[in-house]
Design a protein around this motif. Structure first.
Motif, PDB file in Angstrom:
ATOM      1  N   PRO A 119       1.033  -1.072   0.394  1.00 41.71           N
ATOM      2  CA  PRO A 119       0.280  -0.105   0.413  1.00 41.71           C
ATOM      3  C   PRO A 119       1.133   1.149  -0.334  1.00 41.71           C
ATOM      4  CG  PRO A 119       0.140  -1.250   2.383  1.00 41.71           C
ATOM      5  CD  PRO A 119       0.783  -1.894   1.347  1.00 41.71           C
ATOM      6  N   PHE A 120       2.025   0.748   0.156  1.00 41.41           N
ATOM      7  CA  PHE A 120       3.008   2.317   0.469  1.00 41.41           C
ATOM      8  C   PHE A 120       4.396   2.444  -0.760  1.00 41.41           C
ATOM      9  CE2 PHE A 120       1.039   1.635   4.781  1.00 41.41           C
ATOM     10  CZ  PHE A 120       0.342   3.101   4.983  1.00 41.41           C
ATOM     11  N   SER A 121       3.936   1.402  -1.477  1.00 39.76           N
ATOM     12  CA  SER A 121       4.810   1.728  -2.888  1.00 39.76           C
ATOM     13  C   SER A 121       5.480   2.343  -3.149  1.00 39.76           C
ATOM     14  CB  SER A 121       4.751   0.553  -3.557  1.00 39.76           C
ATOM     15  OG  SER A 121       3.338   1.027  -4.449  1.00 39.76           O
ATOM     16  N   ALA A 122       4.670   3.743  -3.697  1.00 46.53           N
ATOM     17  CA  ALA A 122       4.987   5.017  -4.250  1.00 46.53           C
ATOM     18  C   ALA A 122       6.625   5.492  -3.202  1.00 46.53           C
ATOM     19  CB  ALA A 122       3.903   6.137  -4.688  1.00 46.53           C
ATOM     20  N   LEU A 123       5.450   5.721  -1.600  1.00 48.28           N
ATOM     21  CA  LEU A 123       6.199   6.187  -0.598  1.00 48.28           C
ATOM     22  C   LEU A 123       7.812   5.379  -0.913  1.00 48.28           C
ATOM     23  CD1 LEU A 123       3.211   7.386   1.738  1.00 48.28           C
ATOM     24  CD2 LEU A 123       3.943   8.355  -0.399  1.00 48.28           C
ATOM     25  N   GLY A 124       7.457   4.195  -0.150  1.00 47.81           N
ATOM     26  CA  GLY A 124       8.413   3.390  -0.337  1.00 47.81           C
ATOM     27  C   GLY A 124       9.799   3.762  -1.259  1.00 47.81           C
ATOM     28  N   ALA A 125       9.511   3.811  -2.468  1.00 41.99           N
ATOM     29  CA  ALA A 125       9.870   4.575  -3.401  1.00 41.99           C
ATOM     30  C   ALA A 125      11.175   5.319  -3.433  1.00 41.99           C
ATOM     31  CB  ALA A 125       9.368   4.200  -4.800  1.00 41.99           C
ATOM     32  N   GLU A 126      10.264   7.222  -2.678  1.00 43.00           N
ATOM     33  CA  GLU A 126      10.786   7.709  -2.848  1.00 43.00           C
ATOM     34  C   GLU A 126      12.287   7.593  -1.258  1.00 43.00           C
ATOM     35  OE1 GLU A 126       9.964  10.580  -3.571  1.00 43.00           O
ATOM     36  OE2 GLU A 126       9.156  10.504  -5.248  1.00 43.00           O
ATOM     37  N   ALA A 127      11.965   6.410  -0.855  1.00 47.79           N
ATOM     38  CA  ALA A 127      12.207   6.649   1.085  1.00 47.79           C
ATOM     39  C   ALA A 127      14.209   5.590  -0.042  1.00 47.79           C
ATOM     40  CB  ALA A 127      11.751   5.898   1.767  1.00 47.79           C
ATOM     41  N   ARG A 128      13.674   4.933  -0.340  1.00 46.25           N
ATOM     42  CA  ARG A 128      14.887   4.061  -1.250  1.00 46.25           C
ATOM     43  C   ARG A 128      15.407   5.206  -1.510  1.00 46.25           C
ATOM     44  NH1 ARG A 128      12.549   1.000  -6.541  1.00 46.25           N
ATOM     45  NH2 ARG A 128      13.057   4.062  -6.814  1.00 46.25           N
ATOM     46  N   ASP A 129      15.471   5.858  -2.932  1.00 48.51           N
ATOM     47  CA  ASP A 129      15.985   6.497  -2.947  1.00 48.51           C
ATOM     48  C   ASP A 129      16.681   7.486  -2.216  1.00 48.51           C
ATOM     49  OD1 ASP A 129      15.488   5.610  -5.957  1.00 48.51           O
ATOM     50  OD2 ASP A 129      13.480   7.319  -6.131  1.00 48.51           O
ATOM     51  N   GLY A 130      16.164   8.379  -1.397  1.00 46.77           N
ATOM     52  CA  GLY A 130      16.646   9.187  -0.045  1.00 46.77           C
ATOM     53  C   GLY A 130      18.359   8.579   0.381  1.00 46.77           C
ATOM     54  N   PHE A 131      17.557   7.162   1.303  1.00 46.04           N
ATOM     55  CA  PHE A 131      18.728   6.191   1.271  1.00 46.04           C
ATOM     56  C   PHE A 131      20.122   6.012   0.049  1.00 46.04           C
ATOM     57  CE2 PHE A 131      15.093   3.903   4.121  1.00 46.04           C
ATOM     58  CZ  PHE A 131      15.514   4.326   5.090  1.00 46.04           C
ATOM     59  N   GLU A 132      19.325   5.179  -0.961  1.00 40.24           N
ATOM     60  CA  GLU A 132      20.564   5.631  -1.847  1.00 40.24           C
ATOM     61  C   GLU A 132      21.328   6.636  -1.775  1.00 40.24           C
ATOM     62  OE1 GLU A 132      21.284   2.726  -3.066  1.00 40.24           O
ATOM     63  OE2 GLU A 132      19.387   1.095  -2.238  1.00 40.24           O
ATOM     64  N   LEU A 133      21.150   8.073  -1.929  1.00 40.46           N
ATOM     65  CA  LEU A 133      21.096   8.855  -2.252  1.00 40.46           C
ATOM     66  C   LEU A 133      22.600   8.694  -0.833  1.00 40.46           C
ATOM     67  CD1 LEU A 133      22.324  11.533  -4.287  1.00 40.46           C
ATOM     68  CD2 LEU A 133      20.892  12.864  -2.874  1.00 40.46           C
ATOM     69  N   ALA A 134      21.989   8.906  -0.130  1.00 40.14           N
ATOM     70  CA  ALA A 134      23.210   8.939   1.719  1.00 40.14           C
ATOM     71  C   ALA A 134      24.125   8.195   1.141  1.00 40.14           C
ATOM     72  CB  ALA A 134      21.877   9.214   3.116  1.00 40.14           C
ATOM     73  N   ILE A 135      23.539   6.659   1.524  1.00 41.34           N
ATOM     74  CA  ILE A 135      24.675   5.529   0.902  1.00 41.34           C
ATOM     75  C   ILE A 135      26.211   6.048  -0.397  1.00 41.34           C
ATOM     76  CG2 ILE A 135      25.366   2.912   0.093  1.00 41.34           C
ATOM     77  CD1 ILE A 135      22.271   2.763   1.258  1.00 41.34           C
ATOM     78  N   GLU A 136      25.595   6.331  -1.144  1.00 37.89           N
ATOM     79  CA  GLU A 136      25.673   7.314  -2.091  1.00 37.89           C
ATOM     80  C   GLU A 136      27.297   8.146  -1.557  1.00 37.89           C
ATOM     81  OE1 GLU A 136      25.301   9.737  -5.704  1.00 37.89           O
ATOM     82  OE2 GLU A 136      25.005   7.627  -6.156  1.00 37.89           O
ATOM     83  N   LYS A 137      26.572   8.601  -1.014  1.00 41.81           N
ATOM     84  CA  LYS A 137      27.793   9.821  -0.783  1.00 41.81           C
ATOM     85  C   LYS A 137      28.489   9.799   0.776  1.00 41.81           C
ATOM     86  CE  LYS A 137      27.080  14.956   2.022  1.00 41.81           C
ATOM     87  NZ  LYS A 137      27.705  15.334   1.989  1.00 41.81           N
ATOM     88  N   LEU A 138      28.449   8.260   1.643  1.00 42.33           N
ATOM     89  CA  LEU A 138      29.300   8.727   2.595  1.00 42.33           C
ATOM     90  C   LEU A 138      29.746   7.427   2.424  1.00 42.33           C
ATOM     91  CD1 LEU A 138      26.167   7.812   5.448  1.00 42.33           C
ATOM     92  CD2 LEU A 138      27.292   9.564   5.047  1.00 42.33           C
ATOM     93  N   GLY A 139      29.469   7.077   1.415  1.00 37.63           N
ATOM     94  CA  GLY A 139      30.894   6.139   0.506  1.00 37.63           C
ATOM     95  C   GLY A 139      30.657   4.872   0.926  1.00 37.63           C
ATOM     96  N   GLY A 140      29.850   4.460   0.860  1.00 41.74           N
ATOM     97  CA  GLY A 140      29.122   3.192   1.867  1.00 41.74           C
ATOM     98  C   GLY A 140      29.733   2.750   3.399  1.00 41.74           C
ATOM     99  N   GLN A 141      29.982   4.552   4.252  1.00 44.18           N
ATOM    100  CA  GLN A 141      30.679   3.777   5.417  1.00 44.18           C
ATOM    101  C   GLN A 141      29.707   4.440   5.857  1.00 44.18           C
ATOM    102  OE1 GLN A 141      34.093   5.013   4.802  1.00 44.18           O
ATOM    103  NE2 GLN A 141      35.570   3.486   4.443  1.00 44.18           N
ATOM    104  N   LEU A 142      29.891   4.089   7.156  1.00 43.69           N
ATOM    105  CA  LEU A 142      28.950   4.729   8.579  1.00 43.69           C
ATOM    106  C   LEU A 142      29.850   4.993  10.049  1.00 43.69           C
ATOM    107  CD1 LEU A 142      25.694   3.146   9.171  1.00 43.69           C
ATOM    108  CD2 LEU A 142      26.259   5.251   7.698  1.00 43.69           C
ATOM    109  N   GLY A 143      30.240   6.689   9.606  1.00 47.09           N
ATOM    110  CA  GLY A 143      31.362   7.631  10.589  1.00 47.09           C
ATOM    111  C   GLY A 143      33.171   7.293  10.875  1.00 47.09           C
TER     112      GLY A 143
END
Length: 388
Positions: free
Chosen positions: A37-61
């Motif tokens: 039921p939330f697929s369109a919103l989930g796709a938006e969230a996924r894109d936000g996650f992917e952009l952050a992962i790319e910016k962080l170079g696949g790392q945290l801290g």
């Protein structure tokens, strides 16, 4: 040693080295709503996650991280099964992802018992803000707060009576309760629909009969898209629509088109908010995703991983010290796309809420435009019930 035995030994050693290298990776479980039921919103969230992962170079801290992304279809039972797997097999250090409050309420207890921080990338159910608050749950907003802002806007617009409509699930009830908390006029009708419903003929007939000054609707994703199309198509375009941002975000605007012009909505973030971190995020998002504006779902997903990154950095990567991790999360040191905020006693943000209106940008593209601030440094209504 025979050549085959040497090769086997070498491969075993290589495998052990790889296993050792990955054993120390930080593991983040991300439950995605790519279907359901939330697929369109989930796709938006996924894109936000992917952009952050790319910016962080696949790392945290500065440490290697594994981002385990799994679609659970918006089903709370499947979410429970997924979280069980994340905890038992993957040994996750952080959890995030679900769009729906029903899923958040379903998975919370297991995560809290395992002492795994759950950084919400969207839902902020009232239960977690109040009596069921946990030091392991960190919210982006509390469900009611978007609607408290909308109720104040409705007062300022002089709407003497309204009809309210939302899906019949925890967030739907929170959102309508939030609107009623600050709205001073009369509620002519309060309509609850089925979650995921796309045919609103009966509800539109009810609204037509009530003839309200305005309609307040919390119908995110495909629900909102179909409602607005049918609302306008049913000849009700002269009745103003007001909504929390989830019902009038970029996914809805682009799918509905011109009938969205003038729709008022409230949110804790907007893409034209004058904040340096936000300008950087929006530019990067539009560059990566073919010029489209990010939605609030994408912005929250991005912020979620930035919060994890800052916490890991602030504890020097020592995630085994859970109390230090919680303290770092409680006192975020990252530059949020929403600007300055702080957490209340219940780990729900004290932050601004804004009025947005659907209009056109300089290129003629339909989008939300910032009108002004409705509530400043606003705390949710449930914090006094939290006994942390």
């Amino acid at each position: 040693m025979q050549p085959m035995k040497k090769l086997a030994a070498a491969l075993a050693l290589l495998g052990a080295m790889v296993a050792t290298a990955h054993a120390d990776d930080i593991k983040v479980g991300i439950a995605l709503d790519i279907s359901g039921p939330f697929s369109a919103l989930g796709a938006e969230a996924r894109d936000g996650f992917e952009l952050a992962i790319e910016k962080l170079g696949g790392q945290l801290g500065g440490r290697p991280a594994e981002f385990i992304r799994t679609d659970f279809g918006g089903n709370p039972e499947q979410a429970n099964q997924l979280v069980s797997r994340y905890l038992q097999r993957d040994k996750i250090d952080f959890f995030t992802g679900p769009i729906g409050s029903n899923a958040a309420l379903a998975v919370g207890p297991a995560l809290f018992a395992a002492k795994v921080p759950y950084l919400s990338a969207n839902p902020g159910p009232s239960a977690y803000a109040g009596a069921k608050c946990s030091p392991y749950f960190f919210a982006q907003y509390q469900n009611d707060t978007y609607d408290e802002a909308a109720g104040k806007v409705a007062n300022e617009k002089g709407y003497q009576n309204v009809v309210l409509i939302a899906p019949n699930y925890p967030a739907g009830k929170d959102h309508l309760n939030g609107f009623k908390r600050l709205y001073k006029g009369a509620v002519k009708d309060e309509i609850y629909t089925r979650l995921g419903q796309i045919d609103y003929a009966a509800e539109i007939a009810q609204i037509r009969a009530a003839a309200p000054d305005a309609v307040f609707f919390f119908l995110p994703g495909a629900m909102g898209i179909n409602f607005v199309k049918q609302f306008v198509g049913g000849g009700l375009k002269d009745i103003p629509l007001i909504a929390p941002g989830f019902s009038a975000d970029e996914d809805v605007i682009q799918a509905v088109g011109e009938p969205m012009l003038g729709v008022l909505n409230t949110a804790h973030w907007t893409h034209d908010l004058d904040v340096p971190a936000n300008a950087e995020f929006v530019a990067a998002f539009r560059n990566k995703y073919e010029g489209r504006y990010p939605s609030v779902y994408a912005a929250m997903a991005y912020d979620t991983l930035m919060a994890m990154d800052a916490a890991v950095r602030d504890v020097g990567g020592k995630l085994e010290d859970r109390e230090a991790v919680l303290k770092a999360l409680k006192n975020p040191s990252f530059a949020s796309v929403r600007g300055a905020f702080q957490y209340g006693a219940n780990n729900f943000p004290v932050q601004n809420y804004y009025l947005r209106e659907v209009g056109k940008d300089a290129e003629g593209r339909l989008t939300n435009k910032l009108v002004g601030t409705v509530l400043e440094q606003h705390q949710d209504a449930y914090v006094s019930e939290c006994k942390m």
